[in-house]
Design an enzyme around this catalytic site. Structure first.
Site, PDB file in Angstrom:
ATOM      1  N   LYS A   1       0.840  -1.204   0.000  1.00 57.68           N
ATOM      2  CA  LYS A   1       0.000   0.000   0.000  1.00 57.68           C
ATOM      3  C   LYS A   1       0.874   1.252   0.000  1.00 57.68           C
ATOM      4  CE  LYS A   1      -1.627   1.427   4.187  1.00 57.68           C
ATOM      5  NZ  LYS A   1      -1.195   2.805   4.483  1.00 57.68           N
ATOM      6  N   ASN A   2       1.928   1.231   0.822  1.00 46.74           N
ATOM      7  CA  ASN A   2       2.752   2.435   0.963  1.00 46.74           C
ATOM      8  C   ASN A   2       3.660   2.686  -0.236  1.00 46.74           C
ATOM      9  OD1 ASN A   2       1.509   2.823   3.372  1.00 46.74           O
ATOM     10  ND2 ASN A   2       3.270   2.360   4.665  1.00 46.74           N
TER      11      ASN A   2
ATOM     12  N   ARG B   1      -3.694  10.444   4.644  1.00 50.39           N
ATOM     13  CA  ARG B   1      -2.568  11.375   4.686  1.00 50.39           C
ATOM     14  C   ARG B   1      -1.802  11.379   3.357  1.00 50.39           C
ATOM     15  NH1 ARG B   1       0.554  14.228   8.031  1.00 50.39           N
ATOM     16  NH2 ARG B   1       2.749  14.143   7.483  1.00 50.39           N
TER      17      ARG B   1
ATOM     18  N   CYS C   1      -3.691  12.628  12.970  1.00 48.72           N
ATOM     19  CA  CYS C   1      -4.330  11.318  13.013  1.00 48.72           C
ATOM     20  C   CYS C   1      -4.055  10.752  14.378  1.00 48.72           C
ATOM     21  CB  CYS C   1      -3.857  10.438  11.878  1.00 48.72           C
ATOM     22  SG  CYS C   1      -2.560   9.333  12.285  1.00 48.72           S
TER      23      CYS C   1
ATOM     24  N   ARG D   1       1.554  14.521  13.131  1.00 48.71           N
ATOM     25  CA  ARG D   1       1.983  14.350  11.739  1.00 48.71           C
ATOM     26  C   ARG D   1       1.960  15.640  10.923  1.00 48.71           C
ATOM     27  NH1 ARG D   1      -0.344   8.552   9.832  1.00 48.71           N
ATOM     28  NH2 ARG D   1       1.578   8.455   8.659  1.00 48.71           N
ATOM     29  N   PRO D   2       2.833  16.573  11.247  1.00 51.23           N
ATOM     30  CA  PRO D   2       2.892  17.821  10.469  1.00 51.23           C
ATOM     31  C   PRO D   2       3.457  17.597   9.066  1.00 51.23           C
ATOM     32  CG  PRO D   2       4.675  17.744  12.071  1.00 51.23           C
ATOM     33  CD  PRO D   2       3.850  16.515  12.302  1.00 51.23           C
ATOM     34  N   ILE D   3       3.393  18.646   8.230  1.00 50.66           N
ATOM     35  CA  ILE D   3       3.948  18.530   6.867  1.00 50.66           C
ATOM     36  C   ILE D   3       5.002  19.611   6.624  1.00 50.66           C
ATOM     37  CG2 ILE D   3       2.062  17.343   5.652  1.00 50.66           C
ATOM     38  CD1 ILE D   3       1.107  20.216   4.871  1.00 50.66           C
ATOM     39  N   ASP D   4       5.557  20.129   7.725  1.00 51.58           N
ATOM     40  CA  ASP D   4       6.528  21.230   7.587  1.00 51.58           C
ATOM     41  C   ASP D   4       7.723  20.854   6.712  1.00 51.58           C
ATOM     42  OD1 ASP D   4       6.985  19.458   9.782  1.00 51.58           O
ATOM     43  OD2 ASP D   4       8.604  20.763  10.466  1.00 51.58           O
ATOM     44  N   LEU D   5       8.174  19.604   6.786  1.00 50.28           N
ATOM     45  CA  LEU D   5       9.369  19.215   6.012  1.00 50.28           C
ATOM     46  C   LEU D   5       9.056  19.164   4.507  1.00 50.28           C
ATOM     47  CD1 LEU D   5      10.652  16.405   8.405  1.00 50.28           C
ATOM     48  CD2 LEU D   5      11.503  18.749   8.208  1.00 50.28           C
TER      49      LEU D   5
ATOM     50  N   ASP E   1       5.750   0.597  12.096  1.00 48.91           N
ATOM     51  CA  ASP E   1       4.521  -0.074  11.662  1.00 48.91           C
ATOM     52  C   ASP E   1       4.443  -1.533  12.130  1.00 48.91           C
ATOM     53  OD1 ASP E   1       3.642   2.215  10.465  1.00 48.91           O
ATOM     54  OD2 ASP E   1       3.921   1.556   8.398  1.00 48.91           O
TER      55      ASP E   1
ATOM     56  N   ARG F   1      -7.903  -0.819   6.008  1.00 51.90           N
ATOM     57  CA  ARG F   1      -7.145   0.202   5.259  1.00 51.90           C
ATOM     58  C   ARG F   1      -5.829  -0.385   4.763  1.00 51.90           C
ATOM     59  NH1 ARG F   1      -5.285   4.542   8.641  1.00 51.90           N
ATOM     60  NH2 ARG F   1      -4.081   4.803   6.766  1.00 51.90           N
TER      61      ARG F   1
HETATM   62  C1  UD1 Z   1       4.907   6.731   6.237  1.00 57.24           C
HETATM   63  C2  UD1 Z   1       4.023   5.498   6.146  1.00 57.24           C
HETATM   64  C3  UD1 Z   1       3.606   5.031   7.537  1.00 57.24           C
HETATM   65  C4  UD1 Z   1       4.820   4.842   8.425  1.00 57.24           C
HETATM   66  C5  UD1 Z   1       5.715   6.070   8.414  1.00 57.24           C
HETATM   67  C6  UD1 Z   1       7.015   5.883   9.175  1.00 57.24           C
HETATM   68  C7  UD1 Z   1       2.914   5.833   4.010  1.00 57.24           C
HETATM   69  C8  UD1 Z   1       1.633   6.117   3.273  1.00 57.24           C
HETATM   70  N1  UD1 Z   1       2.841   5.824   5.352  1.00 57.24           N
HETATM   71  O1  UD1 Z   1       4.112   7.756   6.821  1.00 57.24           O
HETATM   72  O2  UD1 Z   1       2.908   3.799   7.392  1.00 57.24           O
HETATM   73  O3  UD1 Z   1       4.393   4.592   9.746  1.00 57.24           O
HETATM   74  O4  UD1 Z   1       6.054   6.427   7.066  1.00 57.24           O
HETATM   75  O5  UD1 Z   1       7.715   4.782   8.691  1.00 57.24           O
HETATM   76  O6  UD1 Z   1       3.928   5.569   3.411  1.00 57.24           O
HETATM   77  N2  UD1 Z   1       7.249  14.577  10.354  1.00 57.24           N
HETATM   78  C9  UD1 Z   1       7.418  15.917  10.630  1.00 57.24           C
HETATM   79  N3  UD1 Z   1       7.261  16.815   9.603  1.00 57.24           N
HETATM   80  C10 UD1 Z   1       6.968  16.430   8.330  1.00 57.24           C
HETATM   81  C11 UD1 Z   1       6.811  15.049   8.052  1.00 57.24           C
HETATM   82  C12 UD1 Z   1       6.965  14.146   9.087  1.00 57.24           C
HETATM   83  O7  UD1 Z   1       7.680  16.304  11.778  1.00 57.24           O
HETATM   84  O8  UD1 Z   1       6.848  17.296   7.461  1.00 57.24           O
HETATM   85  C13 UD1 Z   1       7.384  13.600  11.457  1.00 57.24           C
HETATM   86  C14 UD1 Z   1       6.053  12.869  11.723  1.00 57.24           C
HETATM   87  O9  UD1 Z   1       5.221  13.609  12.560  1.00 57.24           O
HETATM   88  C15 UD1 Z   1       6.527  11.572  12.355  1.00 57.24           C
HETATM   89  C16 UD1 Z   1       7.860  11.316  11.650  1.00 57.24           C
HETATM   90  O10 UD1 Z   1       8.267  12.556  11.054  1.00 57.24           O
HETATM   91  O11 UD1 Z   1       6.744  11.771  13.722  1.00 57.24           O
HETATM   92  C17 UD1 Z   1       7.781  10.251  10.574  1.00 57.24           C
HETATM   93  O12 UD1 Z   1       6.817  10.620   9.603  1.00 57.24           O
HETATM   94  P1  UD1 Z   1       6.945  10.227   8.071  1.00 57.24           P
HETATM   95  O13 UD1 Z   1       8.204   9.445   7.872  1.00 57.24           O
HETATM   96  O14 UD1 Z   1       6.733  11.447   7.261  1.00 57.24           O
HETATM   97  O15 UD1 Z   1       5.715   9.261   7.897  1.00 57.24           O
HETATM   98  P2  UD1 Z   1       4.628   9.274   6.746  1.00 57.24           P
HETATM   99  O16 UD1 Z   1       5.258   9.519   5.442  1.00 57.24           O
HETATM  100  O17 UD1 Z   1       3.488  10.123   7.161  1.00 57.24           O
END
Ligand code: UD1
Length: 416
Positions: free
Chosen positions: A22-23, A94, A118, A123-127, A305, A397
């Protein structure tokens, strides 16, 4: 709402075919927006998240044709009418935000609703946004949406503060059609990222270093259609391996063992019998699970996961084990439910202390998120009596036909 009714303590024996990841499928679907030509993606699991992503693409007027029977989806983004999403769908998964990089890169504009938090963390998107800004995009946030603008993105050197999977994927897709070269350092190294880059290279992108922490992308002028088969789902495979370790002997078929090294290593450390033969892995219950410590880390470290499922296995192990969750701040939602089944787990901040007990007993529990739900299934399979698991839409899911797959190897799971 549907629930699973699981009769516990049957011995499970047999082979389970693992579905596509899925991912991997979700970012690959988003990458198909980078071209007007048709892309064909194979080994796509027929899961709820995939259908939602298809709906999101359809709201952008992208043509899709998903055949869940043979797990193939065709995507043709030749007539995108709008580069603004429909917020009602975006909030549901997401991965919807992964369309941002592709749309911005190809059209110079995207307006995407914030994916929201969630249950497992904020789970921010700042990066993601910092990366887009480094590539020259103007980023603004208002009324719950992110607006991204750029005439043409320009390649840049980008260092990620944390190796986020989603940010790595989004930035790679944005850089794929940027002018010039991008170097992404401290990138996430998950196999799903290497798979996405493999697809992008088939589309004509020039990406090297995928699967390492430094990824180089030479921006292309245009990309073309491509055909790709996504990798097997390492988390589904890991979950069934744990079921083997907990309740019998299970072989997972068609997996990439190199993606499962931390899971194999931890299972062996806990005392399960693991045998790898080509693309199959067999895991046997030895009756001697001995608890150990686990720390979740970015790949190739132990996957977050798989953390809830290992916690379930350890509830019936001997001795005490400590799980330290370093990726998500709220990923112990299964603890309350497992304790209701008789487990002895205490949490302290980002750590959970699991003291093995002699038995679990069935009761009514709730799946709070995808992997917590998988953990409850493992415990229900081991528990005395019957367990009712509510809110199984979370489980569905990420797991295709999990009840059918388990019943085919001797489980007794019904649906209400
Ligand atoms: C993806 C996977 C999810 C898995 C996760 C970590 C998908 C669809 N989902 O989620 O199953 O659990 O990787 O292996 O592929 N973060 C920030 N800022 C950002 C982005 C992330 O602070 O802009 C933090 C998140 O809050 C979290 C950490 O980084 O604490 C890891 O998140 P990330 O690796 O981005 O996970 P996802 O891509 O959301």
């Amino acid at each position: 709402m549907e629930k699973f009714v699981v009769e516990g303590q049957y011995s499970l024996n047999g082979t389970v075919e693992i579905s596509g990841s899925k991912n991997s499928a979700l970012p690959v679907m988003a990458a198909a927006l980078l071209t007007e030509e048709e892309c064909k993606i194979k080994n796509v699991p027929p899961l709820r998240d995939i259908i939602i992503m298809e709906d999101i693409l359809n709201t952008l007027s992208v043509k899709t044709d998903f055949s869940p029977k043979n797990n193939v989806i065709s995507i043709k983004a030749d007539n995108i009418s709008s580069v603004s999403d429909d917020g009602s769908l975006t909030g549901k998964i997401r991965a919807s935000f992964l369309t941002a990089g592709s749309l911005l890169s190809r059209f110079g504009y995207a307006k995407i609703s914030l994916p929201g938090g969630c249950s497992i963390g904020t789970r921010p998107i700042d990066l993601h946004l910092k990366g887009f800004a480094k590539l020259g995009a103007e980023v603004s946030k208002e009324f719950g949406s992110i607006e991204l603008k750029a005439e043409r993105l320009k390649g840049a050197d980008i260092y990620l503060d944390f190796p986020s999977v989603g940010a790595t994927e989004n930035i790679i897709m944005a850089a794929a059609l940027a002018e010039g070269a991008t170097t992404l350092s401290n990138a996430a190294m998950e196999p799903e990222i290497a798979d996405l880059c493999c697809f992008l290279n088939k589309m004509g992108a020039e990406i090297s270093g995928a699967g390492t922490d430094t990824i180089k992308i030479n921006g292309a002028k245009t990309l073309h259609g491509a055909c790709h088969s996504v990798i097997p789902d390492r988390i589904e495979a890991g979950t069934f391996m744990l079921i083997g370790a907990a309740c019998g002997a299970v072989t997972v078929k068609n997996v990439y063992p190199e993606h499962l090294l931390p899971v194999v290593s931890k299972l062996k450390e806990l005392g399960a019998e693991v045998e790898i033969q080509g693309e199959n892995i067999s895991v046997k219950n030895t009756g001697k699970i001995k608890n150990a410590d686990i720390k979740t880390l970015p790949y190739p470290g132990f996957p977050t996961d798989m953390q809830p499922q290992f916690m379930s296995l350890m509830t019936l192990g001997s001795g005490t084990g400590v799980i330290n969750e370093t990726i998500f701040e709220n990923r112990f939602l299964q603890v309350g439910e497992l304790n209701r089944m008789g487990a002895d787990i205490k949490t302290e901040g980002s750590s959970a202390i699991i003291r093995g007990v002699d038995r679990l007993t069935g009761t009514r529990v709730k799946a709070t998120d995808l992997r917590a739900g998988a953990a409850l299934i493992i415990s229900a399979l081991c528990a005395e009596g019957t367990t009712e698991i509510e809110d199984i839409y979370h489980i569905e899911r990420g797991y295709c036909n999990i009840d059918k797959k388990l019943n085919s190897i001797g489980a007794r799971i019904g649906r209400l």
